[in-house]
Design a protein around this motif. Structure first.
Motif, short mmCIF file in Angstrom:
data_model
loop_
_atom_site.label_atom_id
_atom_site.label_comp_id
_atom_site.label_asym_id
_atom_site.label_seq_id
_atom_site.Cartn_x
_atom_site.Cartn_y
_atom_site.Cartn_z
N HIS A 5 4.11 -59.31 45.64
CA HIS A 5 3.64 -59.24 44.24
C HIS A 5 4.80 -58.71 43.41
N HIS A 7 7.13 -59.44 39.53
CA HIS A 7 7.39 -60.19 38.29
C HIS A 7 8.90 -60.34 38.14
N HIS A 42 2.02 -63.25 35.56
CA HIS A 42 0.66 -63.11 35.05
C HIS A 42 0.13 -64.47 34.64
N GLU A 80 -0.36 -64.15 39.57
CA GLU A 80 -1.31 -63.04 39.48
C GLU A 80 -2.37 -63.47 38.47
N HIS A 137 -3.74 -54.00 42.95
CA HIS A 137 -3.80 -52.60 42.52
C HIS A 137 -5.19 -52.07 42.12
N ASP A 195 4.89 -55.00 42.72
CA ASP A 195 4.48 -55.29 41.34
C ASP A 195 5.62 -54.90 40.38
N HIS A 197 8.51 -55.03 37.69
CA HIS A 197 8.74 -55.80 36.47
C HIS A 197 10.20 -55.70 36.02
FE FE Z 1 1.51 -57.64 38.56
#
Ligand code: FE
Length: 255
Positions: A5, A7, A42, A80, A137, A195, A197
């Motif tokens: 996961h 980005h 996303h 996601e 999450h 996750d 970013h």
């Molecule tokens: Fe995410």
């Protein structure tokens, strides 16, 4: 390590702003020992829409760019998906991409404040289609923090969950770290992922999270989390222990 996961694609959501920022992220991942990243932009979260075709194209471009710069990280496609009533229809129409575009797993995100009432039926219907939902999450969802029995029910009924590495190491505060620990202790989560970013306030922390899990829960539990992303990509069964209600079992002395 595999990160399922992340980005890392630029210009598609609130991840990196340009391809060099993506490149720097991949470089950092490689330094931390991550060799495979599933890019999960996303989708349908009120702000961003990234259908399958866009993601496949962006992943191919990113892999070319990484090879050009001799960064030894492979990017795989993922998504996601914000929970919504049209997921299965969109899947039929080709807008949804499963993890690596060849596994049955899809990342499902709830809004941060609550869990929609239709989620239980939707998670069930997703599985009826032969897909495997991974709730991302859950430790950061207010309603699940207040009522973890909701998550227990989802997991008991076949859903998987993923805690964020930053939560495990305390980047989102003590309350979220404690809830992450409780989910791990109760076998209510199956994957740890970054996750990430960016490289600053939303970085990877994946190795740190595995180290902390080993220290708090022992090497068997750490092994489960390290191994599950490999099993997922190899198409093998995920290691899944029998879930318990939060606070009802093992490690009880610790919490
Ligand atoms: Fe995410």
């Amino acid at each position: 390590m595999i990160d399922l996961h992340c980005h890392i694609l630029h210009g598609v959501d609130d991840g990196p702003a340009n391809r060099d920022a993506s490149l720097m992220m991949a470089k950092k991942a490689a330094e931390e020992g991550i060799h495979t990243i599933i890019a999960t932009p996303h989708h349908k979260n009120e702000k961003y829409e990234n259908p399958k075709e866009t993601i496949l194209q962006e992943v191919a471009k990113m892999n070319d760019y990484l090879r050009e710069h001799r960064i030894d990280v492979e990017i795989l496609p993922g998504q996601e998906v914000r929970v919504n009533g049209d997921i299965l229809q969109e899947y039929e129409e080709g807008g949804i991409v499963t993890l690596a575009d060849r596994t049955p797993f899809i990342l499902i995100e709830f809004p941060s404040g609550h869990v929609p009432r239709y989620a239980e039926k939707l998670l069930y219907d997703i599985q009826l289609k032969g897909l495997m939902p991974i709730i991302v999450h859950p430790e950061r969802n207010q309603e699940l923090i207040e009522n973890p029995d909701i998550l227990y029910k989802f997991v008991k009924n076949g859903a998987f969950t993923q805690v964020t590495a930053g939560s495990v190491v305390g980047k989102f505060g003590k309350k979220i770290q404690k809830f992450s620990d409780q989910l791990i202790a109760s076998s209510l989560t199956h994957f740890v992922a970054s996750d990430a970013h960016n490289e600053t306030n939303r970085a990877f922390h994946l190795g740190e999270a595995y180290n902390r899990i080993k220290k708090q829960f022992g090497s068997d539990i750490e092994y489960l989390f390290q191994e599950n992303p490999y099993l997922l990509l190899e198409g093998k069964s995920i290691i899944k222990e029998i879930p318990e209600r939060v606070g009802k079992k093992k490690f009880l002395g610790i919490f």
